[in-house]
Design an enzyme around this catalytic site. Structure first.
Site, PDB file in Angstrom:
ATOM      1  N   GLU A   1     121.829  55.373  94.361  1.00  0.00           N
ATOM      2  CA  GLU A   1     120.591  56.045  93.941  1.00  0.00           C
ATOM      3  C   GLU A   1     120.229  57.186  94.890  1.00  0.00           C
ATOM      4  O   GLU A   1     119.799  58.259  94.451  1.00  0.00           O
ATOM      5  CB  GLU A   1     119.454  55.032  93.850  1.00  0.00           C
ATOM      6  CG  GLU A   1     119.610  54.065  92.686  1.00  0.00           C
ATOM      7  CD  GLU A   1     118.350  53.296  92.362  1.00  0.00           C
ATOM      8  OE1 GLU A   1     118.093  53.055  91.173  1.00  0.00           O
ATOM      9  OE2 GLU A   1     117.610  52.942  93.309  1.00  0.00           O
TER      10      GLU A   1
ATOM     11  N   TYR B   1     106.478  43.695  97.384  1.00  0.00           N
ATOM     12  CA  TYR B   1     106.307  43.363  95.969  1.00  0.00           C
ATOM     13  C   TYR B   1     105.843  41.915  95.780  1.00  0.00           C
ATOM     14  O   TYR B   1     104.901  41.640  95.043  1.00  0.00           O
ATOM     15  CB  TYR B   1     107.618  43.579  95.212  1.00  0.00           C
ATOM     16  CG  TYR B   1     107.959  45.028  94.983  1.00  0.00           C
ATOM     17  CD1 TYR B   1     107.380  45.741  93.933  1.00  0.00           C
ATOM     18  CD2 TYR B   1     108.869  45.691  95.789  1.00  0.00           C
ATOM     19  CE1 TYR B   1     107.683  47.073  93.708  1.00  0.00           C
ATOM     20  CE2 TYR B   1     109.176  47.025  95.576  1.00  0.00           C
ATOM     21  CZ  TYR B   1     108.584  47.715  94.540  1.00  0.00           C
ATOM     22  OH  TYR B   1     108.892  49.044  94.335  1.00  0.00           O
TER      23      TYR B   1
ATOM     24  N   LYS C   1     101.164  45.346 108.171  1.00  0.00           N
ATOM     25  CA  LYS C   1     101.161  46.316 109.275  1.00  0.00           C
ATOM     26  C   LYS C   1     100.342  47.556 108.918  1.00  0.00           C
ATOM     27  O   LYS C   1      99.627  48.112 109.753  1.00  0.00           O
ATOM     28  CB  LYS C   1     102.610  46.697 109.597  1.00  0.00           C
ATOM     29  CG  LYS C   1     102.784  47.581 110.807  1.00  0.00           C
ATOM     30  CD  LYS C   1     104.273  47.822 111.055  1.00  0.00           C
ATOM     31  CE  LYS C   1     104.501  48.776 112.215  1.00  0.00           C
ATOM     32  NZ  LYS C   1     105.947  49.021 112.441  1.00  0.00           N
TER      33      LYS C   1
ATOM     34  N   VAL D   1     103.147  41.200 112.711  1.00  0.00           N
ATOM     35  CA  VAL D   1     103.562  39.826 112.994  1.00  0.00           C
ATOM     36  C   VAL D   1     104.551  39.831 114.156  1.00  0.00           C
ATOM     37  O   VAL D   1     105.529  40.570 114.158  1.00  0.00           O
ATOM     38  CB  VAL D   1     104.206  39.173 111.760  1.00  0.00           C
ATOM     39  CG1 VAL D   1     104.645  37.732 112.076  1.00  0.00           C
ATOM     40  CG2 VAL D   1     103.246  39.187 110.581  1.00  0.00           C
TER      41      VAL D   1
ATOM     42  N   GLY E   1     102.943  40.081 104.778  1.00  0.00           N
ATOM     43  CA  GLY E   1     103.668  41.186 104.180  1.00  0.00           C
ATOM     44  C   GLY E   1     103.156  41.560 102.812  1.00  0.00           C
ATOM     45  O   GLY E   1     103.000  40.707 101.933  1.00  0.00           O
ATOM     46  N   ALA E   2     102.886  42.844 102.622  1.00  0.00           N
ATOM     47  CA  ALA E   2     102.376  43.344 101.340  1.00  0.00           C
ATOM     48  C   ALA E   2     103.474  44.090 100.594  1.00  0.00           C
ATOM     49  O   ALA E   2     103.284  45.208 100.127  1.00  0.00           O
ATOM     50  CB  ALA E   2     101.166  44.243 101.561  1.00  0.00           C
TER      51      ALA E   2
END
Length: 403
Positions: free
Chosen positions: A170, A13, A38, A81, A10-11
């Protein structure tokens, strides 16, 4: 002795920050490092509510992974994954398998729907770039269809946000700012559009002090958001949402429900058979799983506590710190040095209420309005600088209060 294989899943943070630091700390003759993601991009999760509202184009939130990692130091695999086999120290991807010595799990979150009927089928969630783009397109589609069909009673112009936490508030702030622009584009009177914010507790932004909560509520309500507290969502359908308040059931006709009320760890993490609580995996003070020395967990996958025993929020700020910490600890482990304990630095919280409005609780001081909005810009830009230096900051940073 064989070099250990460090695999980062996982990329987000945490994963990106771990990779960025490892490529500087760990020499190629000390370990082999692989990053699995991904997509070929990382994205600013803290900007997704703006992408979903349509106030910021989704391309602005994307960061090309190749701009951050050194491909000579870290192997990038673009794949999905499927599962993790702890006994074999193996990660099954859609197109291949990887064996690891050290595994860093940074797979992000999934929406928690609490068994509410219809939510998974009919509600939308702000999870990633594509889901944010889908929400923006869904809202615009309903405005366009209303103009074409002109059916004022079908709720097509009603937008319901489920959850008055950080993301819900937000998103409401960004969306209500954009409503006049969409109305002008589709020749719709602004007063026909209703934005509802449903919150299960007695106030939005639970955990902020009363003055900050009141400021946020006043800001949103003054621009047209209808906030309904103590609202327990009971069901969601294709054309409505049902909630209970004060012992009575209420129904809002709508074609757009955006669910922001809670998250849990990625389902792949849930299947690891590790100790979990609050939808996340319990970890030791060095962020390793209690049951498995070879697995570290970051961000939404990881359950951490502060020095007072309170659960740490799964924020971008914490995930970044965890990624840097894990990189330093693994570097120490490889070099035979002592590993440290994770000590989070939580100076405060910032919540945007639109591009020029917000609230902040920083260093025991409250900031409101444009000062808080400016502080959020600074925090977002600081992350870009830490991740990719001045070049990434100049390319992706926000220097204009109004985007």
């Amino acid at each position: 002795m064989n070099k250990p294989h460090i695999v980062i899943l996982g990329a987000g943070y945490g994963g990106m920050m771990a990779a960025a630091r490892m490529q500087k700390l760990i020499h190629s003759n000390e370990a082999k490092i692989t990053l699995v993601n991904k997509n070929d991009y990382h994205y600013q999760t803290t900007w997704l509510h703006e992408n979903a509202a349509g106030t910021l184009h989704h391309d602005r939130s994307k960061i090309d992974i190749k701009e951050v990692i050194d491909r000579n130091r870290i192997k990038l695999i673009l794949d999905e994954v499927v599962s993790i086999k702890r006994e074999e120290k193996k990660v099954k991807l859609k197109n291949q398998e990887l064996y690891y010595d050290i595994l860093i799990v940074s797979l992000g979150f999934e929406p928690a729907i609490y068994g509410i009927p219809g939510l998974s089928e009919f509600a939308y969630s702000i999870k990633d770039i594509n889901s944010a783009r889908l929400i923006r397109e869904r809202i615009e589609y309903n405005f366009a269809l209303y103009t074409n069909e002109n059916k004022p009673t079908d709720g097509r112009l009603n937008i319901v946000i489920g959850g008055g936490g950080l993301t819900g508030v937000e998103f409401a702030g960004e969306l209500i700012n954009r409503i006049p622009t969409i109305c002008e584009e589709y020749d719709i009177e602004k007063n026909l559009v209703k934005v509802y914010l449903l919150e299960g507790r007695d106030c939005v932004l639970y955990g902020y002090d009363d003055s900050a909560v009141q400021y946020a509520m006043n800001s949103l309500q003054s621009r047209g958001v209808e906030i309904i507290n103590d609202a327990s969502v009971k069901a969601c359908a294709e054309d409505s949402i049902i909630y209970e308040k004060g012992g009575s059931e209420h129904k809002i006709s709508t074609k757009s429900v955006i669910w922001t009320a809670g998250t849990k760890a990625n389902s792949i993490v849930e299947r690891l058979n590790l100790s979990m609580e609050h939808g996340r995996v319990k970890v030791r003070n060095d962020l390793r799983s209690i049951e498995d020395d070879s697995i570290y967990l970051i961000g939404d996958c990881s359950l951490n506590y502060d020095e007072n025993g309170n659960v740490l929020p799964s924020t971008a700020q914490i995930a970044m710190q965890q990624g840097e910490f894990i990189a330093r600890n693994i570097n120490a482990k490889i070099k035979g040095k002592e590993m440290a304990a994770f000590l989070p630095d939580v100076p405060g919280r910032i919540t945007s209420l639109g591009s020029d409005d917000g609230i902040a609780d920083m260093f025991s001081r409250n900031l409101f309005g444009w000062k808080a909005a400016l502080l959020k810009r600074v925090a977002d830009n600081w992350y870009l600088f830490k991740l990719g230096g001045i070049q990434l900051l100049m390319k992706k940073g926000k220097f204009n209060m109004f985007h």
